[in-house]
Design a protein around this motif. Structure first.
Motif, PDB file in Angstrom:
ATOM      1  N   LEU A 134       6.857  -1.442   0.891  1.00 36.67           N
ATOM      2  CA  LEU A 134       6.422  -2.836   1.021  1.00 36.67           C
ATOM      3  C   LEU A 134       5.986  -3.159   2.440  1.00 36.67           C
ATOM      4  CD1 LEU A 134       9.151  -4.610  -1.172  1.00 36.67           C
ATOM      5  CD2 LEU A 134       6.707  -4.395  -1.696  1.00 36.67           C
ATOM      6  N   LEU A 135       6.554  -2.446   3.410  1.00 39.24           N
ATOM      7  CA  LEU A 135       6.151  -2.680   4.803  1.00 39.24           C
ATOM      8  C   LEU A 135       4.688  -2.309   5.019  1.00 39.24           C
ATOM      9  CD1 LEU A 135       9.318  -1.263   6.605  1.00 39.24           C
ATOM     10  CD2 LEU A 135       8.756  -3.664   6.142  1.00 39.24           C
ATOM     11  N   ALA A 136       4.158  -1.421   4.158  1.00 38.62           N
ATOM     12  CA  ALA A 136       2.753  -1.037   4.236  1.00 38.62           C
ATOM     13  C   ALA A 136       1.909  -1.814   3.227  1.00 38.62           C
ATOM     14  CB  ALA A 136       2.613   0.463   3.992  1.00 38.62           C
ATOM     15  N   GLY A 137       2.489  -2.842   2.625  1.00 43.78           N
ATOM     16  CA  GLY A 137       1.740  -3.678   1.689  1.00 43.78           C
ATOM     17  C   GLY A 137       1.546  -3.048   0.327  1.00 43.78           C
ATOM     18  N   ARG A 138       2.517  -2.229  -0.116  1.00 45.16           N
ATOM     19  CA  ARG A 138       2.376  -1.562  -1.404  1.00 45.16           C
ATOM     20  C   ARG A 138       3.717  -1.547  -2.139  1.00 45.16           C
ATOM     21  NH1 ARG A 138      -1.447   1.091  -3.818  1.00 45.16           N
ATOM     22  NH2 ARG A 138      -1.085   2.795  -5.298  1.00 45.16           N
ATOM     23  N   LEU A 139       3.675  -1.912  -3.418  1.00 49.78           N
ATOM     24  CA  LEU A 139       4.853  -1.830  -4.276  1.00 49.78           C
ATOM     25  C   LEU A 139       4.818  -0.476  -4.978  1.00 49.78           C
ATOM     26  CD1 LEU A 139       7.340  -3.022  -5.650  1.00 49.78           C
ATOM     27  CD2 LEU A 139       5.819  -4.092  -7.328  1.00 49.78           C
ATOM     28  N   GLN A 140       5.701   0.422  -4.581  1.00 52.41           N
ATOM     29  CA  GLN A 140       5.718   1.798  -5.068  1.00 52.41           C
ATOM     30  C   GLN A 140       6.912   1.974  -6.007  1.00 52.41           C
ATOM     31  OE1 GLN A 140       3.391   4.119  -3.592  1.00 52.41           O
ATOM     32  NE2 GLN A 140       3.951   5.679  -5.092  1.00 52.41           N
ATOM     33  N   VAL A 141       6.622   2.092  -7.311  1.00 55.75           N
ATOM     34  CA  VAL A 141       7.663   2.262  -8.319  1.00 55.75           C
ATOM     35  C   VAL A 141       7.431   3.592  -9.018  1.00 55.75           C
ATOM     36  CG1 VAL A 141       8.736   1.332 -10.393  1.00 55.75           C
ATOM     37  CG2 VAL A 141       7.855  -0.224  -8.649  1.00 55.75           C
ATOM     38  N   ALA A 142       8.387   4.505  -8.867  1.00 58.75           N
ATOM     39  CA  ALA A 142       8.266   5.799  -9.532  1.00 58.75           C
ATOM     40  C   ALA A 142       8.486   5.657 -11.029  1.00 58.75           C
ATOM     41  CB  ALA A 142       9.262   6.788  -8.937  1.00 58.75           C
TER      42      ALA A 142
END
Length: 328
Positions: A107-115
């Motif tokens: 999220l700090l890079a502006g992305r929601l990463q869900v495996a």
């Protein structure tokens, strides 16, 4: 004169250096404060107690609309919620469990990463409720998420949908994978399995005013008499002009081609539907078979319908039929 000039220059340089020192000190203080906040959040999210505290705060904000029975794991990586409920006017959703494996630091890079996101034992109850109507036209851009999303695997199992009239529709399993970047949405895969049949689909779209889309869908179903049927649908275009093409297979191979337009305003269509000679209906007492074609053009404000075909019904001589109608 020279000494005065040098003295004045030294004075100004001193002021600039003092200002620069003050600004640098403020920047360092802000940086330390932000790092402290991030560290505190990280510590909270990595512990079950901290995660429970965060979830309690979320429930307080959501009020009675959100309920969580138990929390296992941490927000920092893998999290399991049990006994989840969500209530809105006209709808109640209950889930036995929700498991998420994600990377919150993305999220700090502006992305929601869900495996992976797995939801089990889902019950959706719909009820009659007055819907608030808005005079604001639908804007696809309003659906754009605030951050880019990468959802590697979404799985819903044992889903039961109950309509206001009490009728129930079970769905065994839903799987999906999704990515968004800016206004672009890429539904890489969608699979739905239910007692009535199954479907697989993929779709790409741009969340802008015209909403350009391109996608495909393949479906299979079983009739009450045990026969199988299915088909493949291709669509491309945007809300001002969407091309549709469907080719059926199995017991009743229905073909469809046409266009739809003005879907955000006054929907219009120009479509043709046809089927070759096939067994359309069968019971122990009666069978109906035949072939035909239908064509319709118009809008919700006025349309035409033409068609013709052949039919054979048990106990009745073969007949030819035709239709030429208009309506609004």
């Amino acid at each position: 004169m020279a000494s005065c000039a040098i003295h004045s220059l030294d004075h100004e340089l001193g002021r600039l250096l003092r200002k620069r020192t003050v600004i640098l000190a403020l920047v360092l203080c802000v940086a330390v404060l932000l790092m402290s906040v991030v560290a505190a959040v990280a510590v909270l999210s990595r512990s079950e107690a901290g995660t429970r505290w965060v979830m309690d705060r979320v429930q307080n904000v959501m009020g009675d609309s959100l309920g969580i029975g138990a929390v296992e794991g941490s927000l920092g990586d893998r999290l399991t919620l049990r006994g989840v409920s969500y209530i809105q006017p006209g709808m109640r959703v209950d889930a036995a469990s929700l498991d998420i494996d994600w990377q919150p630091t993305a999220l700090l890079a502006g992305r929601l990463q869900v495996a992976s996101l797995s939801i089990n034992g889902v019950q959706v109850r719909l009820s009659d409720a007055e819907e608030e109507t808005s005079g604001t036209p639908f804007d696809p851009a309003s659906l754009r998420p605030p951050v880019d999303v990468s959802l590697g695997s979404l799985v819903l199992q044992d889903l039961l949908i109950t309509l206001p009239d009490g009728s129930e529709y079970p769905v065994s399993r839903i799987e999906a994978a999704l990515n968004t970047r800016g206004s672009h949405v890429d539904l890489q895969s969608l699979t739905v399995e239910a007692p009535q049949g199954s479907l697989t689909a993929s779709l790409s779209a741009e969340l802008i005013e015209a909403l350009p889309v391109n996608g495909s869908l393949d479906w299979e179903a079983r009739l009450n008499d045990g026969r199988d049927l299915g088909g493949s649908l291709e669509l491309s275009g945007d809300m001002q002009g969407l091309d549709l093409h469907h080719q059926g297979r199995g017991a009743i191979p229905v073909a469809l081609k046409g266009t739809a337009a003005g879907l955000m305003e006054v929907p219009e269509w120009d479509v043709e539907l046809s089927w070759p000679d096939a067994l359309l209906y069968r019971t122990p007492e009666q069978t109906v078979r035949g072939s035909g074609a239908l064509a319709s053009r118009g809008s919700v404000e006025g349309f035409t319908l033409q068609g013709q075909g052949e039919a054979e019904i048990t106990g009745i001589a073969p007949v030819s039929w035709g239709v030429d109608a208009a309506g609004s």
